[in-house]
Write an enzyme that holds these catalytic residues in place. Structure first.
Site, short mmCIF file in Angstrom:
data_model
loop_
_atom_site.label_atom_id
_atom_site.label_comp_id
_atom_site.label_asym_id
_atom_site.label_seq_id
_atom_site.Cartn_x
_atom_site.Cartn_y
_atom_site.Cartn_z
N GLU A 1 -42.78 -8.18 -10.36
CA GLU A 1 -44.13 -8.69 -9.99
C GLU A 1 -44.17 -8.83 -8.32
O GLU A 1 -45.21 -8.30 -7.87
CB GLU A 1 -44.10 -10.12 -10.29
CG GLU A 1 -45.67 -10.67 -10.01
CD GLU A 1 -45.53 -12.09 -10.81
OE1 GLU A 1 -45.88 -12.16 -12.01
OE2 GLU A 1 -45.14 -12.92 -10.17
N ASP B 1 -38.11 -22.98 -12.63
CA ASP B 1 -37.62 -23.61 -11.41
C ASP B 1 -38.91 -24.61 -11.04
O ASP B 1 -38.62 -25.92 -10.50
CB ASP B 1 -37.45 -22.80 -10.15
CG ASP B 1 -36.34 -21.95 -10.46
OD1 ASP B 1 -35.49 -22.31 -11.31
OD2 ASP B 1 -35.74 -21.22 -9.69
N THR B 2 -40.14 -24.02 -10.86
CA THR B 2 -41.32 -24.98 -10.14
C THR B 2 -42.47 -25.02 -10.97
O THR B 2 -43.39 -25.59 -10.45
CB THR B 2 -41.53 -24.07 -8.95
OG1 THR B 2 -41.92 -22.95 -9.31
CG2 THR B 2 -40.23 -24.09 -7.94
N GLY C 1 -40.92 -19.77 -13.25
CA GLY C 1 -41.41 -20.80 -14.01
C GLY C 1 -40.34 -21.97 -14.25
O GLY C 1 -40.77 -23.25 -14.36
#
Length: 680
Positions: A96, A33-34, A31
């Protein structure tokens, strides 16, 4: 094997169960980062394409991924893993990723890696920022080296999968490419909905693809032709969705007829051009200018265009549909109710959309009525009755199934009785579009056939319509082309037919001319309506045609002057019954062109008859002794048929009938006087 064959194979392999997935795509990303940049833009692009995408914006993060997140991974067909500089620092992201790989193995899911500002080899071999991240993980989880190793193995496994790299590429182009690949991979799954929406679609797709031959480098046009509600749009949409990713450009023009009528073709041209980057800012002043711009774009591209519900040839030209204007390998699909549009354009192979058979009809109806492919035992006979009434038309089956869903048997029976008289409004509205597109003469022909002449020999119908000056040669041809009529061959004879729903629509149009006063309708065919008009003297100048088919014994006291107000009556037909007229008749309208009266009960036509327009008179088994007085005769008469009129003793003076072409006196056993027979 060409692209169309692959599409058909992937489509036919679908099963009929509820799909075991909830999302098309699961987005896995770091999250920090992008989330607010690349991932947000990618998520928006996927959603805009209609791809259901899970993103964990609303989930609370912790040290262990939640049950909700695990379910989302398992419920997604594809996982997009966005590797960024700090991805590997997150133990959450690594867990994940591990769960994503478990799903690919156990549930046959797919994973697509996206390397965003990182080198795939850094991910594969944990170099650079990834090496630093794992140094920290080794220190933190020094007592659980197997966990860290599983993370390393997961990164290596995913990095070995062919994916997407942001290096030397604009973000917009990268996102477009990712969405395209995802869309292509989803096709065998996303096409599932057509199996339930349109029963029997697989065979139709195969037949249409056999014409299109997608993959060959020529340009081909397919016209899907059929009546309203038969499923043309559903078929075209299924073909489009399955094949669109084999083309440089693809676009589905919806409701062409409606949009062109209300907004003009420029509206459709603008919608098409707005899909393609730099062209969004182009303003179009008129349809010709828009057509030129579209032509310049399409001629250099391999394109797939679908034009749904085309009604005019000009619409094809406005949307640049011409073989010479399209790039190599292009395909165009047009749906229309008017075959002539396709014939006049001259470049289409025509596929006639077919009605469903009984088995398919029952399945489609049950899907809407019971949410199942089969009815329950107690509803089986009722379901078959509905299916028989719908006569294979998918629209009717869906509408009736939806209306009857959740109702009890008493309500079913009541609804069925109602729709036998008047089809549902949703069905009428769709079918009436075709009627409104007819010209005045075509409307007259359609209504005459719907109310009176369906099922008759074509030659006989043509003769009747020609007498009424309706130009039936071109009129019937155009109605067939517009799917309002069918000509079927039975035992060597051409029979005029139409779908039952179209017939009911035609009758409904007449009934709505006057809901309360039947004498103000243009056509009368119900015994009770005709009886009301003739016994109450309720005839008006609006009545054009009357056709009486009552029970064999029919005794009513018609008012002698009951035809006096029907000054525009052109056809009077009374068949298969004994009509008693104790008070006689005074006259028929002078406008009458066709008089057919089986078992006519009087000795001659009324003295007040002056049938100046009469062309055809047929009176089988009549009680006539003398047809009429010489002063009454119409010089336009071409046909006289008095077969089996056993009381006839005298014919008219044929010298006063210069246009007489056909005379039938078979079975007239008492005939003793034939006037001026020579030359007839």
């Amino acid at each position: 094997m060409d692209a169309s064959s692959n599409a058909a194979r992937s489509y036919s392999s679908l099963n009929s169960k509820i799909p075991p997935w909830k999302y098309h795509v699961f987005l896995s990303f770091r999250g920090d980062d992008t989330r607010k940049g690349f991932t947000a833009h990618l998520h928006a692009a996927l959603q805009q394409r209609g791809i259901m995408t899970f993103i964990d914006d609303e989930l609370q993060r912790g040290d262990v991924i939640s049950i909700q997140l695990i379910r989302a991974i398992e419920d997604s067909l594809i996982s997009l893993v966005i590797f960024s500089q700090n991805y590997a620092y997150s133990s959450w992201c690594l867990d994940e990723l591990q769960k994503i790989l478990e799903s690919t193995r156990s549930l046959n899911r797919e994973v697509i890696p996206v390397f965003y500002n990182v080198d795939p080899s850094d991910v594969r071999h944990q170099k650079g920022a990834f090496a630093d991240a794992f140094q920290k993980h080794s220190e933190r989880f020094h007592d659980d080296e197997e966990k860290v190793q599983r993370w390393r193995d997961s990164l290596r496994e995913v990095a070995n999968i062919s994916g997407h790299h942001s290096k030397d590429q604009l973000e917009t182009k990268l996102i477009e490419e990712i969405v395209r690949v995802v869309w292509t991979k989803l096709q065998p799954h996303m096409s599932y909905c057509y199996k339930t929406e349109f029963v029997g679609v697989e065979s139709r797709i195969e037949e249409a693809n056999a014409i299109l031959k997608i993959g060959l480098n020529d340009v081909r046009f397919l016209g899907i032709w059929g009546m309203g509600g038969i499923g043309k749009t559903s078929l075209a949409r299924a073909i489009y969705e399955i094949n669109c990713n084999h083309f440089d450009l693809h676009y589905f023009f919806t409701n062409v007829r409606d949009v062109c009528t209300k907004e003009g073709p420029v509206s459709l041209q603008r919608k098409f051009l707005s899909r393609y980057g730099k062209l969004k800012s182009i303003d179009i002043d008129d349809a010709y200018e828009g057509m030129k711009i579209m032509r310049n774009i399409l001629c250099t591209q391999k394109v797939l265009l679908v034009l749904d519900d085309v009604s005019e040839i000009s619409q094809l030209k406005d949307l640049a549909v011409k073989l010479a204007w399209l790039g190599t390998g292009s395909r165009v699909i047009v749906t229309t109710r008017d075959r002539h549009v396709l014939i006049a354009q001259g470049e289409f192979e025509i596929y006639e959309a077919k009605l469903l058979n009984h088995k398919q009809s029952l399945q489609l109806f049950c899907q809407w009525a019971f949410k199942s492919d089969k009815p329950t035992e107690e509803y089986l006979d009722l379901s078959r009755s509905v299916v028989k009434h719908a006569a294979g038309l998918p629209l009717t089956l869906k509408v009736l199934g939806s209306q009857l869903c959740g109702t009890n048997i008493v309500e079913w029976k009541d609804t069925l009785e109602k729709i036998k008289k008047v089809p549902p409004g949703d069905v009428i509205n769709i079918l009436r579009v075709s009627y409104e597109a007819l010209d005045d003469m075509e409307k007259q022909i359609f209504l005459d056939i719907a109310c009176f002449f369906k099922g008759m020999h074509k030659d006989e119908v043509m003769q009747i319509l020609e007498i009424c000056d309706f130009h039936p040669t071109i009129g019937i041809k155009r109605l067939v082309e517009k799917c309002m009529l069918v000509i079927e061959n039975h035992h060597g004879h051409d029979i005029v037919g139409m779908h039952d729903m179209l017939q009911k629509m035609g009758e409904n149009i007449i009934l709505k001319e006057s809901l309360k006063d039947v004498g103000r309708r243009s056509r009368l065919w119900k015994t009770e309506d005709i009886t009301h008009v003739l016994t109450k003297n309720k005839g008006t100048d609006l009545i054009e045609v009357m056709c009486l088919h009552p029970p064999m014994q029919y005794e009513e006291s018609w008012i002698p002057e009951s035809f006096s107000m029907m000054c525009n009556l052109r056809i009077l037909i009374i068949k298969s019954c004994d009509v008693f007229l104790p008070r006689g008749l005074e006259h028929f309208p002078s406008s009458l062109k066709i008089l057919e009266w089986e078992k006519y009960p009087l000795k001659s036509l009324p003295h007040g008859v002056h049938p100046h327009e009469l062309v055809q008179i047929k009176m089988h088994h009549s009680k006539i002794t003398k047809l009429w007085h010489q002063t009454q005769m119409s010089k336009r008469i071409k046909i006289i048929d008095l077969s089996h009129s056993e009381y006839l003793i005298q014919t008219p003076d044929f010298s006063l009938l210069p246009n007489l072409e056909q005379l039938v006196l078979k079975g007239c056993m008492k005939l003793v006087e034939i006037w001026h027979q020579k030359g007839v």
